[in-house]
Scaffold this active site. Structure first.
Site, PDB file in Angstrom:
ATOM      1  CG  HIS A 235     -14.533 -29.398   6.386  1.00 44.06           C
ATOM      2  ND1 HIS A 235     -15.787 -29.629   5.854  1.00 44.06           N
ATOM      3  CD2 HIS A 235     -13.746 -29.034   5.342  1.00 44.06           C
ATOM      4  CE1 HIS A 235     -15.745 -29.406   4.545  1.00 44.06           C
ATOM      5  NE2 HIS A 235     -14.513 -29.042   4.215  1.00 44.06           N
TER       6      HIS A 235
ATOM      7  CG  HIS B 119      -4.240 -36.071   5.687  1.00 42.87           C
ATOM      8  ND1 HIS B 119      -5.346 -36.868   5.438  1.00 42.87           N
ATOM      9  CD2 HIS B 119      -4.737 -34.904   6.156  1.00 42.87           C
ATOM     10  CE1 HIS B 119      -6.447 -36.191   5.760  1.00 42.87           C
ATOM     11  NE2 HIS B 119      -6.106 -35.006   6.188  1.00 42.87           N
TER      12      HIS B 119
ATOM     13  CB  VAL C  21      -3.476 -28.514  -1.512  1.00 40.49           C
ATOM     14  CG1 VAL C  21      -3.769 -29.859  -0.930  1.00 40.49           C
ATOM     15  CG2 VAL C  21      -4.673 -27.889  -2.134  1.00 40.49           C
TER      16      VAL C  21
ATOM     17  NE  ARG D 195     -20.073 -26.724   2.782  1.00 33.93           N
ATOM     18  CZ  ARG D 195     -19.094 -26.031   3.345  1.00 33.93           C
ATOM     19  NH1 ARG D 195     -19.273 -24.760   3.660  1.00 33.93           N
ATOM     20  NH2 ARG D 195     -17.935 -26.601   3.619  1.00 33.93           N
TER      21      ARG D 195
END
Lengths: 669, 264
Positions: free
Chosen positions: A257, A43, A411, A273
């Protein structure tokens, strides 16, 4: 019985797991990585937007440093984070990104001179410095004071994961693919590995190691709709929980989210955004500035998600057959920008919605996205209660995100925690304490227990249908443990999940009987685990009678720093108990470098702890005194909250920046 | 909302479970009522949940990012998760990607093949210094356009569609495929990789590499990421021809390389 021995076992082949594996291998310890899928399909690949690291190369990131990254992260966490861990993280992130560059991530680069950008719906011209040309650039993300999120187009996670997996190839890390860890093997409070099942042949294998690391990501799939990959089912947290010894932290802290597409829940990156995209309502009206005048669309995710739901509840949502949604408008960024920097978004819009985001608005709705909670560990990544068990990345709670994670910090955390935890594991493996002291007889007990469970599932005629229980759990989590929570719904949720848990003990696989590759069997045993994980989330949420970060209680809307400045610790000591055991771990304001205050966005709704003001006064006094003496930011930080001693020695160095050159610093000193 | 009755889709799936003794490859047919926005991901999960729990297939991201769900969709390789049924006829034939080891039904072990390919082509940055000497220092600059160009080729998701669509590999199973040749093109472009064309020639300068491609170019037609495979293969071939000629001229160089050549 097949027993495989290694020094370090890593469960999970995403960014965190691979970074641990290459790190310990480099220190000379043999490593095996178990993965459900080929590592490059993990993922981590889906992280589109970027990785936060305070490099400060681009004009809008100029002046950034660890202190600002620290402050943003702690505020983002709503003061739930462990501030020493945050310090460790922000100091290591620039090193991690530079190392990844060495491993092959291309990163988008600063281009000298003037370029146009969209800020607050207006075109602005930004001028990049000559000396920054070719260095790693960054984009804006929610909840940050500087443009700090470094990226590779909108395939950041992909390019990072590929670089890490290739590095693992280079280092000859042994990867055992399609191997699923079913339980932890432990003895006298020490973890010695896992019992695993080969998802192709069905073979049950014992992996025995000095140190075992869980890096299996989050538990988003306990919800009906999630941006997570379908393998993010919380089984890593579940096997830790089922050990009866390891604990989980802050499981109720679940992030939604703001911008997943409707109805399938696939993510469109925060980069939309960050790069200037806007949120609009049924009338096409841009509503976020009304709620968050300062940060607007770029407040932290928990805040933007709640504001969106508030606005929908005012009747301003766009009705659709899948329920109300809002619009994400990136048309103002222009086709060129979208096709270059937001291409995955464009592909997703085309493939799943049949629209062109350069022309059409994107239907979006807040959707489950990230698990702040996870296996509770010390700053070293080791479980607080089960020696030899480590966890890192989203699977863990060490705890740098508290009750809300900032975009781009995830991450970043995977590789940073992987780097650091690899060092601590290596130190442990270098010490005599790491010797493996478990007999094959004791191992066999664990192996037989798992074989017996599988045998029972496959031969239980007339048992419960795992799919029915799974869908019921997903629905409960979705409807009663969502963005806004309340006592009544949470009570219902806990009671219903408890019933599902009891029923799940009687699951039977009645449509597919193979002991080898058998998706029905997988659904059966994972569902048993997922319901337990769901219970830890719902029960933790019920007991926490305050609102903090992503945990928003309508019946307790205040953040309560007097009673609730503490971490939720969940365990399951007795397999027969039907609810998890919950205890709490205090967070001491008097240890904080940044005492609790207002985040700068979201509602000002706080029950203040008097200690906050006391600690703030103490900090101000120290800072003023040191400033008078001409101390630099490093000396001040050290006086406020020392943390460097916690870092592995090789990662204690300062980070060079264009405006903090090493040579200049040396001249100064 | 339209009033037209939803279509009944006929899904024919090629089934075979090598773990079950006596199982023979066969087609199972399932009828599914089409829903708006339905993808093959939804279809296959629906079949597994409501019709046949033993049906094997692979999905991970279900968003067209991870490359797990490559399969033959009406004969053509593609990603099942990002294929909308509305773009397909009433009858849909699904089969596993050919060439790769079969796990069962639509599930294939292409991770193993990809790992072998990556190890063989050494698809990592080759530095003189394996680890960055000073990770505290400002990173080396890279031309912004070049960084973007590298990412263009780095976008491959190793789904295996190009392999399934490749005519060459049907005749020569040692062929590295478009996925492999694209990777070499990617590293060749990257100034951080210190390998020379002579090094790349050792890896792909033969019939298992760039000279084996019969230029049928099915790879480019089926690549879900629309990578420029055709032009990259052609480009690498030109470079490798040049290198091959130079190698022949510089004989001593050639001898050195021969010592390093792996056995065929």
């Amino acid at each position: 019985m097949n027993i495989i021995y290694t020094d370090v076992l890593v469960v999970g082949g995403g960014l965190a797991g691979l970074r641990v594996a290459t790190g310990v291998q480099e220190r000379g310890h043999h490593t095996i990585v178990l993965t459900l899928v080929p590592p490059k399909r993990s993922h981590s690949a889906a992280a589109q937007g970027g990785m936060q690291a305070s490099l400060g190369n681009c004009a809008m990131g100029w002046g950034d440093n660890e202190d600002i990254h620290f402050e943003d992260t702690v505020k983002g966490s709503d003061w739930g984070a462990d501030q020493q861990v945050v310090r460790m993280f922000v100091n290591t992130a620039p090193k991690a990104i530079r190392q990844l560059t060495h491993y092959g991530v291309p990163w988008n680069r600063v281009r000298k001179g003037k370029h146009e950008s969209i800020i607050n719906a207006e075109k602005v011209v930004i001028e990049e410095k000559e000396e920054a040309h070719g260095l790693i650039t960054a984009r804006d993300f929610g909840g940050t004071k500087k443009w700090r999120t470094c990226y590779t187009s909108d395939g950041t996670g992909h390019s990072m994961l590929y670089a890490m997996d290739n590095k693992a190839h280079e280092d000859r890390v042994e990867i055992h693919e399609r191997m699923e860890a079913l339980s932890l093997i432990h003895h006298h409070g020490r973890c010695y590995g896992v019992v695993a099942r080969n998802l192709m042949s069905g073979e049950i294998v014992a992996y025995i190691a000095k140190a075992t690391t869980i890096a299996t990501g989050g538990y988003g799939r306990i919800y009906e709709v999630s941006t997570n990959a379908i393998i993010c089912q919380g089984t890593g947290q579940a096997i830790a929980l089922e050990s009866g010894i390891a604990t989980l932290g802050n499981m109720e802290a679940v992030q939604f989210h703001p911008t997943a597409i409707v109805p399938v829940g696939i993510l469109t990156t925060e980069g939309c955004r960050g790069d200037g995209g806007l949120l609009r309502d049924v009338d096409g009206y841009r509503f976020m500035p009304d709620y968050e005048p300062e940060k607007k669309e770029l407040a932290s995710r928990d805040v933007v998600s709640r504001r969106m739901i508030e606005h929908i509840r005012k009747g301003k949502g766009v009705p659709s057959r899948y329920g109300d949604h809002l619009w994400l408008d990136i048309t103002i960024l222009g086709r060129k920008h979208i096709e270059k920097n937001l291409r995955e978004v464009k592909d997703i819009c085309e493939n799943f919605l049949g629209i062109d985001p350069a022309v059409d608005w994107i239907p979006v709705r807040p959707t489950q996205h990230y698990s702040m909670g996870g296996i509770r560990t010390k700053h070293t990544g080791e479980s607080q209660t089960l020696k030899g068990l480590y966890a890192c990345g989203e699977a863990a709670c060490w705890d740098m995100h508290g009750f809300n994670r900032l975009g781009g910090n995830s991450v970043s955390e995977t590789v940073v925690s992987g780097m650091l935890v690899a060092e601590y594991i290596s130190d442990f493996c270098d010490s005599p304490q790491s010797h493996i002291g478990i007999s094959t007889g004791a191992i066999e007990v664990f192996v037989e227990a798992e074989k017996e469970k599988i045998h029972r599932l496959l031969n239980n005629e007339g048992g419960e249908d795992a799919y029915v229980l799974r869908r019921a759990m997903e629905k409960i989590m979705m409807e009663k443990v969502g963005i806004f929570r309340n006592g009544k719904d949470l009570q219902d949720a806990v009671e219903q999940l408890e019933q599902l848990h009891i029923r799940s003990k009687n699951i039977g696989v009645f449509r597919s009987k193979s002991y080898a590759a058998n998706p029905a069997l997988v659904v059966a045993y994972r569902t048993q685990k997922m319901i337990k994980v769901a219970l830890t989330v719902a029960y933790g949420a019920l007991l926490r009678t305050e609102s903090r970060g992503a945990h928003a209680r309508e019946d307790y809307p205040m953040r309560d720093d007097i009673n609730w400045l503490k971490r939720t610790i969940t365990s399951w000591p007795d397999p027969e108990q039907t609810l998890p055991t919950v205890t709490y771990e205090p967070i001491d304001i008097m240890d904080m470098e940044l005492p609790p205050g207002w985040r700068g966005y979201g509602k000002k709704n706080i029950i203040e702890n008097p200690d906050s003001a006391i600690q703030q006064a103490k900090i101000d006094a120290i800072r003023n005194e040191l400033l008078k003496k001409g101390a630099d930011r490093f000396a001040i930080q050290k006086a406020l909250m020392p943390y460097e001693h916690l870092l592995p020695e090789r990662y204690r160095g300062r980070n060079e920046r264009l405006y903090e050159r090493f040579d200049e610093q040396k001249d100064d000193q | 909302m339209s009033d037209t009755k939803p279509r009944k889709l006929k899904i024919n799936i090629l089934r075979y479970d090598p773990h079950i003794k006596g199982d023979e490859p066969h087609i199972d047919t399932f009828e599914i009522e089409e829903a708006p926005g339905m993808t093959l991901f939804i279809v296959l999960n629906d079949i597994r949940e409501h019709h046949d729990a033993s049906l094997k297939f692979d999905f991970v991201c279900r968003a067209g990012i991870c490359g797990s769900c490559g399969m033959l969709i009406n004969g053509k390789p593609g990603l099942a998760c990002s294929t909308l049924t509305s773009r397909l006829p009433d009858e849909i034939n699904l089969a596993p990607l050919p060439f790769f080891e079969l796990i069962g039904d639509l599930s294939i072990y292409n991770g193993k093949w990809m790992r072998g390919m990556n190890e063989r082509l050494e698809t990592w940055i080759h530095h003189k210094e394996k680890e960055l000497r000073d990770i505290d220092r400002i990173e080396e600059p890279m031309d912004p356009d070049l960084a973007e160009e590298i990412y263009e080729l780095d976008r491959c998701i190793e789904c295996g569609c190009c392999i399934a669509g490749c005519g060459t590999i049907q005749m020569n199973e040692n062929f590295v495929g478009a996925v492999g040749l694209n990777k070499i093109a990617r590293y060749r472009l990257d100034p951080r990789d210190e390998r020379t064309d002579a090094d790349y020639y050792e890896l792909i300068g033969d019939e298992n590499g760039v000279f084996g491609c019969m230029t049928l170019l099915g790879c480019e037609d089926v690549c879900p990421k629309k990578l420029p495979l055709q032009s990259k293969i052609a480009y690498m071939r030109r470079q490798m021809v040049k290198t091959g000629l130079n190698n022949n001229i510089r004989k001593c160089n050639c001898l050195q390389h021969e010592e390093k050549m792996p056995e065929h």
